[in-house]
Design an enzyme around this catalytic site. Structure first.
Site, short mmCIF file in Angstrom:
data_model
loop_
_atom_site.label_atom_id
_atom_site.label_comp_id
_atom_site.label_asym_id
_atom_site.label_seq_id
_atom_site.Cartn_x
_atom_site.Cartn_y
_atom_site.Cartn_z
CB CYS A 275 -1.02 -0.18 1.41
SG CYS A 275 -0.24 0.02 2.93
CG HIS A 323 -4.66 -0.17 3.78
ND1 HIS A 323 -3.76 -0.82 2.98
CD2 HIS A 323 -5.66 0.40 2.93
CE1 HIS A 323 -4.33 -0.93 1.93
NE2 HIS A 323 -5.29 -0.35 1.88
CG HIS A 335 -6.79 0.43 -1.67
ND1 HIS A 335 -6.85 -0.11 -0.35
CD2 HIS A 335 -7.57 0.17 -2.47
CE1 HIS A 335 -8.04 -0.98 -0.52
NE2 HIS A 335 -8.37 -0.77 -1.83
#
Length: 365
Positions: A275, A323, A335
């Site tokens: 990510c 994240h 993402h």
């Protein structure tokens, strides 16, 4: 022939909980189904996994992959520190080499000065005056002696300082080596954590049949849609009117061009990403370097309100900042979700938002 799938799923969840020690206190799962009587068909006596079973699997997978994401940040952070420490060791090594060369030259000069003094016999100034036929010649010589003594004193001082610098460089290099070794151990430990969580998740998913995996995917999609709908119901999208900067447009273009590429922990492209690898490389392509990990991005980049975010800003998720996605407008982010998934577009509110950070705060909209 279908075996006791509900029981297998329950056992798998229980085993994974025991292995990873991640189950919350008091969490209970259905008891394994009893074995079918002799000669009976398993499919006739053992029901398929219920939505409740699959929801338990979904929640467990979410915890496992989030734990893997946290460990991935630890791994990436150790990797970045190792790069900086290695560069510092190289820099110090060069300074040590140059310092040693300078020290050798100074020692040669000091040796030459000592030899000259020895050749002068070390006589006191009064003796030189008595032995000199020309007083002016003595005075000129005395002045040169004073200059020489002053130069020798300066030379010795420089020699001492150079030696001290070398000692300090050596101590700094040794400290960096120790940090580098500690970083390697931290990196290896984080890698084991990642592999452990992913292995447990894969083991849990392997207990599902194709139809159950499809139902699980639909449950995951439904949970994300419900979270996004709740987020949008607040009217937040009406408040978000920020426009991307030139750099932000480049970052968004890079990130969206990676859609479909696989997630891989620790990866920074070009074939796969995690990510923060995606977001950091997207902004690097736009000419702005940002921290490598989602947690460092949250700590170090300028924070802005959700209602003020614009395309290119980074949306940080979960309370531990484990994240990150890039806002691309219209309430969406791009993402790299997790292992087994690919870079994709998702609702910005489909996960719990911790906050928003801006890589280019000084650039006008």
């Amino acid at each position: 022939m279908r075996t006791g799938k509900r029981g297998l799923i329950t056992v798998a969840v229980t085993v994974v909980c025991a292995v990873t020690v991640l189950a919350a206190p008091g969490t209970a799962f259905a008891e394994p189904a009893p074995p079918p009587p002799p000669g009976a068909s398993a499919s006739a006596t053992v029901p398929a996994a219920t939505d409740e079973d699959l929801e338990a699997v979904r929640e467990k997978l979410d915890r496992l992959y989030r734990a893997a994401a946290v460990a991935t940040d630890e791994y990436n952070d150790a990797e970045e520190k190792a790069k900086r420490q290695s560069a510092e060791i190289v820099r110090l090594a060069r300074k040590i080499v140059k310092g040693q060369e300078r020290l050798d030259r100074l020692r040669e000069r000091a040796g030459a000065a000592a030899a000259a003094q020895y050749r002068g016999g070390g006589l006191p100034p009064e003796a030189h005056l008595m032995l000199s036929d020309d007083p002016q010649e003595f005075l000129d010589g005395a002045d040169r002696v004073r200059q020489g003594a002053h130069a020798t004193k300066g030379l010795l001082g420089e020699l001492t300082r150079t030696q001290q610098d070398l000692e300090r460089y050596a101590e700094d290099a040794d400290a960096q080596w120790r940090k580098l070794e500690a970083g390697r151990k931290a990196k290896a430990k984080a890698q084991k954590k990642i592999e452990k969580q992913i292995e447990a998740a894969e083991r849990l998913e392997s207990a599902l049949e194709k139809e159950e995996r499809e139902r699980l995917a639909r449950l995951e999609e439904r949970a994300a849609q419900e979270a996004q709908a709740t987020w949008l119901s607040s009217g937040i999208l009406d408040e978000i009117r920020g426009e991307a900067t030139a750099q932000g447009e480049k970052a968004v273009a890079y990130a969206t061009a990676q859609i479909g590429k696989p997630y891989q922990w620790g990866a920074e492209g070009p074939k796969a990403y995690d990510c923060s690898g995606l977001t950091s490389q997207a902004w690097a392509s736009a000419g702005r370097g940002i921290p490598r990990t989602s947690q460092a991005q949250w700590r170090q980049l300028e924070k802005v309100g959700i209602e003020d975010m614009r395309p290119g800003d980074l949306v940080i998720y979960f309370g531990d900042a484990s994240h990150v996605g890039m806002y691309i407008g219209d309430g969406s982010v791009v993402h790299a979700p997790r292992p087994g998934r690919t870079v994709t577009i998702a609702g910005a509110g489909s996960m719990p938002i911790l906050g928003v950070v801006r890589p280019d705060p000084g650039t006008a909209s």
